[in-house]
Every structure is written in C-alpha cells, then in structure tokens.
Motif scaffolding. Structure first.
Motif, PDB file in Angstrom:
ATOM      1  N   GLN A 178       0.846  -1.189   0.000  1.00 55.46           N
ATOM      2  CA  GLN A 178       0.000   0.000   0.000  1.00 55.46           C
ATOM      3  C   GLN A 178       0.882   1.239   0.000  1.00 55.46           C
ATOM      4  OE1 GLN A 178      -3.065   0.042   2.993  1.00 55.46           O
ATOM      5  NE2 GLN A 178      -3.420   2.238   2.810  1.00 55.46           N
ATOM      6  N   PHE A 179       0.626   2.145  -0.924  1.00 54.15           N
ATOM      7  CA  PHE A 179       1.427   3.361  -1.048  1.00 54.15           C
ATOM      8  C   PHE A 179       0.929   4.471  -0.131  1.00 54.15           C
ATOM      9  CE2 PHE A 179       2.787   2.070  -5.491  1.00 54.15           C
ATOM     10  CZ  PHE A 179       4.130   1.995  -5.183  1.00 54.15           C
ATOM     11  N   SER A 180       1.875   5.343   0.260  1.00 51.61           N
ATOM     12  CA  SER A 180       1.568   6.620   0.887  1.00 51.61           C
ATOM     13  C   SER A 180       2.411   7.680   0.201  1.00 51.61           C
ATOM     14  CB  SER A 180       1.901   6.607   2.383  1.00 51.61           C
ATOM     15  OG  SER A 180       0.999   5.803   3.106  1.00 51.61           O
ATOM     16  N   LEU A 181       1.846   8.866   0.058  1.00 53.19           N
ATOM     17  CA  LEU A 181       2.617   9.994  -0.460  1.00 53.19           C
ATOM     18  C   LEU A 181       3.245  10.722   0.723  1.00 53.19           C
ATOM     19  CD1 LEU A 181       0.056  11.484  -3.041  1.00 53.19           C
ATOM     20  CD2 LEU A 181       1.760   9.682  -3.399  1.00 53.19           C
ATOM     21  N   LEU A 182       4.532  10.995   0.664  1.00 49.74           N
ATOM     22  CA  LEU A 182       5.217  11.762   1.702  1.00 49.74           C
ATOM     23  C   LEU A 182       5.610  13.108   1.111  1.00 49.74           C
ATOM     24  CD1 LEU A 182       6.423  11.986   4.539  1.00 49.74           C
ATOM     25  CD2 LEU A 182       8.535  10.980   3.636  1.00 49.74           C
ATOM     26  N   ILE A 183       4.983  14.170   1.600  1.00 51.70           N
ATOM     27  CA  ILE A 183       5.233  15.520   1.097  1.00 51.70           C
ATOM     28  C   ILE A 183       6.432  16.122   1.838  1.00 51.70           C
ATOM     29  CG2 ILE A 183       4.221  17.769   0.624  1.00 51.70           C
ATOM     30  CD1 ILE A 183       2.787  15.312  -0.668  1.00 51.70           C
ATOM     31  N   LYS A 184       7.428  16.560   1.065  1.00 51.06           N
ATOM     32  CA  LYS A 184       8.607  17.204   1.635  1.00 51.06           C
ATOM     33  C   LYS A 184       8.682  18.638   1.129  1.00 51.06           C
ATOM     34  CE  LYS A 184      11.371  12.964   2.023  1.00 51.06           C
ATOM     35  NZ  LYS A 184      12.656  12.301   1.664  1.00 51.06           N
ATOM     36  N   THR A 185       9.065  19.553   2.016  1.00 56.46           N
ATOM     37  CA  THR A 185       9.180  20.964   1.647  1.00 56.46           C
ATOM     38  C   THR A 185      10.518  21.510   2.140  1.00 56.46           C
ATOM     39  OG1 THR A 185       8.178  21.765   3.701  1.00 56.46           O
ATOM     40  CG2 THR A 185       6.674  21.216   1.879  1.00 56.46           C
ATOM     41  N   ALA A 186      10.770  22.786   1.845  1.00 56.90           N
ATOM     42  CA  ALA A 186      12.018  23.405   2.301  1.00 56.90           C
ATOM     43  C   ALA A 186      12.087  23.454   3.825  1.00 56.90           C
ATOM     44  CB  ALA A 186      12.133  24.815   1.722  1.00 56.90           C
ATOM     45  N   THR A 187      10.962  23.762   4.462  1.00 52.15           N
ATOM     46  CA  THR A 187      10.925  23.821   5.925  1.00 52.15           C
ATOM     47  C   THR A 187      10.991  22.427   6.536  1.00 52.15           C
ATOM     48  OG1 THR A 187       9.628  25.862   5.850  1.00 52.15           O
ATOM     49  CG2 THR A 187       9.597  24.618   7.918  1.00 52.15           C
TER      50      THR A 187
END
Length: 330
Positions: A178-187
């Motif tokens: 099962q996939f999950s999206l992991l959102i990464k940002t500059a902060t």
C-alpha cells in the motif's frame, strides 16, 4: 557379532526414518547461491544480480529447496523484484511454483513486469518535473520533494493531478504494498505531510492528510500535547495514561491546524491470564493545535468506550468530530 531380530528391526526403522526426513533436507545455501548465479549468467549474461537470499521453508510450501531472493538489474537497480525460487531445480525449470500452475509464471515474466513498472514510474516523474523537482518511488512510499514551501491550494491541486496520473498507469505501478505519499518541503526536508492511498475499483484514492513524524518540530509538539493531555486527565480521569498510539490529522486548507487523536489506556484493567481478556485501550482524547505556532487551542475526551467500536465506526466518529471543528483532511 550376534545379530538379533531386535537389532535388525531397529536398523530398518532407522532407514525408514532417514528416508522420510530426507525430503525435508533441502539444498544448502552455498549450493543454492551457485545455482542461482549460474542461472542468471546463462539466462541474462550477468545483467542481473541478487541479494537477500534466504531459505523459505514453511508449512505452506513444505519445500526445503525454496528460497526467497531479491533480483535486480545491475545497471538500473530500481528495476527489481522479490520472488521465491526452487534453487535445486532452477537450472532445469524456472517456473515459479508459488503461482498457480496454470499461469506458468517464470522469472522472466517478473523481470518484464519490473521493467514496465520502472518505465511507468519514470514517465510519471517526467510528467511532473515542473511541479515536483524530486520524486522517489520506494516499496511503500512515494516521496514528493517540492524543495520549497507550498501553499495549501497549490498542494491540493498537484496532489489531485498526481494521483490521477498514477491511475493512468495503475496496472504497471500497482504492487502488493500500500502506497503513501510523503510531502517534503524546504521547511520540512525530511517529511511534512503523509497522505495514505487506498485502492478502490483499481484506482488510488487519497485518504486523510496526517502529520509526518519526520516533520521539523514534531517532537516538540508531541511533548506539549502529551503534557497538556496529562494535565487535563489528572483530576477527572486519573485512571487514564497515554499510549504510544496516536493519529495526527492535518487541515488541508491551512497545512498548519491539526487534530491530535491520542489513545488512552485504562490502568484499572489488568489482564493476568485469569478470565476473559479485556482491551485496556478504552479512551480517545483529541487536542486541536496550530503546528506553525505550536499553540494548543483546546482538548476533550472523545470517548471512554473506544474498545467497543469497530475501526470504521471509530474513523467516522473521528472525522465527523474534527470536521465540525473545521479540520478538512481530504
């Protein structure tokens, strides 16, 4: 030396035992590795390598020659697949017995599937290169690294388009995990928001946004929330203690407001092996917070009978409660 009838009988019994056990004595790991290396060299001229070779003998297979192994392309390691092989017979027959006999799946079939999966993933990366500078597919996670901070509406738009694009290649990209999206940002370069994906009618759909434990400042927030809960429980609910289980839902409209759902254990429930086992995790407490400022708005005991509800009932109660507070999760 006098041979008695008893000694002859014992000898025959020993032979029968050894014969019976022999079918459970499989190919040694060194020999299994040599057979696999020879097979890959003959079939793929050394193009493929392997790792994580381990015996896979259990009650289901009852095959002492069955090994689990990860096979990968040496030039493009992302092209990889895990499978189970009978390494005693691999040089004569590479049909995979863990699949239905009628399908006659072979190693080459899995290799071609792995190539198709890699190419489909690369096509997704190419299509979103202007929106997301870095996309990384792993076994259960798709990392979306924006390398900048992103506004809520833009993130919602990108995620919707990204999932729609994944669904165009569902057959090729879908795996047993099962996939999950992991959102990464500059902060939050290590991870900020996690969006689990569920499969419905051969399509991925986004579940509720949750705060990643990799987010910068997560441990500080955790300490504050648990301290707040403990102080609120001290007098009216002294029998409750916080467990290690929690869910932290995030508001998609702000990417800062959130609801921390903390599971509580009732210290009065003691399971000592006498009588029927009781679930001590009966309490569920919610704390509303702002992640940017680390400000806690308020908290309340959501239920003291969480052990009596099903997962779906619990989820409906959580979502309806936090949405009433203005937390939009999907």
């Amino acid at each position: 030396m006098k041979i008695t009838i008893i000694s002859i009988v014992c000898f025959l019994i020993l032979i029968l035992v050894l014969a019976g056990c022999s079918k459970y004595i499989g190919i040694p790991k060194k020999k299994a590795a040599r057979n696999l290396e020879e097979y890959l060299q003959n079939k793929y001229k050394g193009k493929l390598g392997y790792s994580d070779l381990s015996l896979f003998f259990n009650a289901a297979t009852m095959d002492p020659n069955m090994y689990g192994v990860l096979i990968y392309d040496k030039d493009i390691p992302e092209i990889a697949f895990y499978t189970h092989l009978n390494l005693k017979n691999i040089l004569e027959n590479d049909t995979l017995s863990m699949y239905a006999a009628a399908d006659r799946i072979t190693v080459d079939d899995l290799y071609k599937d792995a190539i198709a999966r890699y190419e489909a993933r690369q096509a997704v990366v190419t299509d979103f290169k202007n929106d997301i500078p870095e996309i990384t597919f792993s076994t259960e996670t798709i990392d979306l690294n924006f390398k900048r901070d992103i506004e809520p509406q833009e993130l919602e738009d990108v995620i919707m388009r990204f999932i729609n694009r994944l669904n165009k290649s569902f057959k090729e990209i879908n795996t047993a995990f099962q996939f999950s999206l992991l959102i990464k940002t500059a902060t939050h370069p290590n991870g900020f928001i996690t969006i689990p994906l569920e499969v419905d009618d051969d399509k991925w759909q986004a579940k509720s946004m949750v705060l990643s434990k990799k987010a910068a400042g997560f441990e500080r927030l955790k300490t504050m929330v648990l301290k707040n809960i403990q102080s609120k429980l001290e007098i009216p609910y002294p029998h409750y203690i916080a467990t290690e289980n929690s869910k932290i839902y995030m508001d998609k409209s702000s990417l800062s407001r959130g609801a921390w759902l903390q599971y509580l254990e009732d210290k009065r429930i003691v399971n000592n092996g006498k009588g029927k086992w009781r679930n001590p995790q009966t309490g569920l407490y919610v704390v509303y917070f702002d992640f940017d400022t680390k400000f806690i708005y308020r908290g309340e005991l959501l239920t003291d009978a969480n052990d009596t509800t099903s997962y779906s009932e619990e989820l409906r109660q959580i979502i309806s409660t936090i949405e009433a507070e203005g937390i939009r999760t999907k």
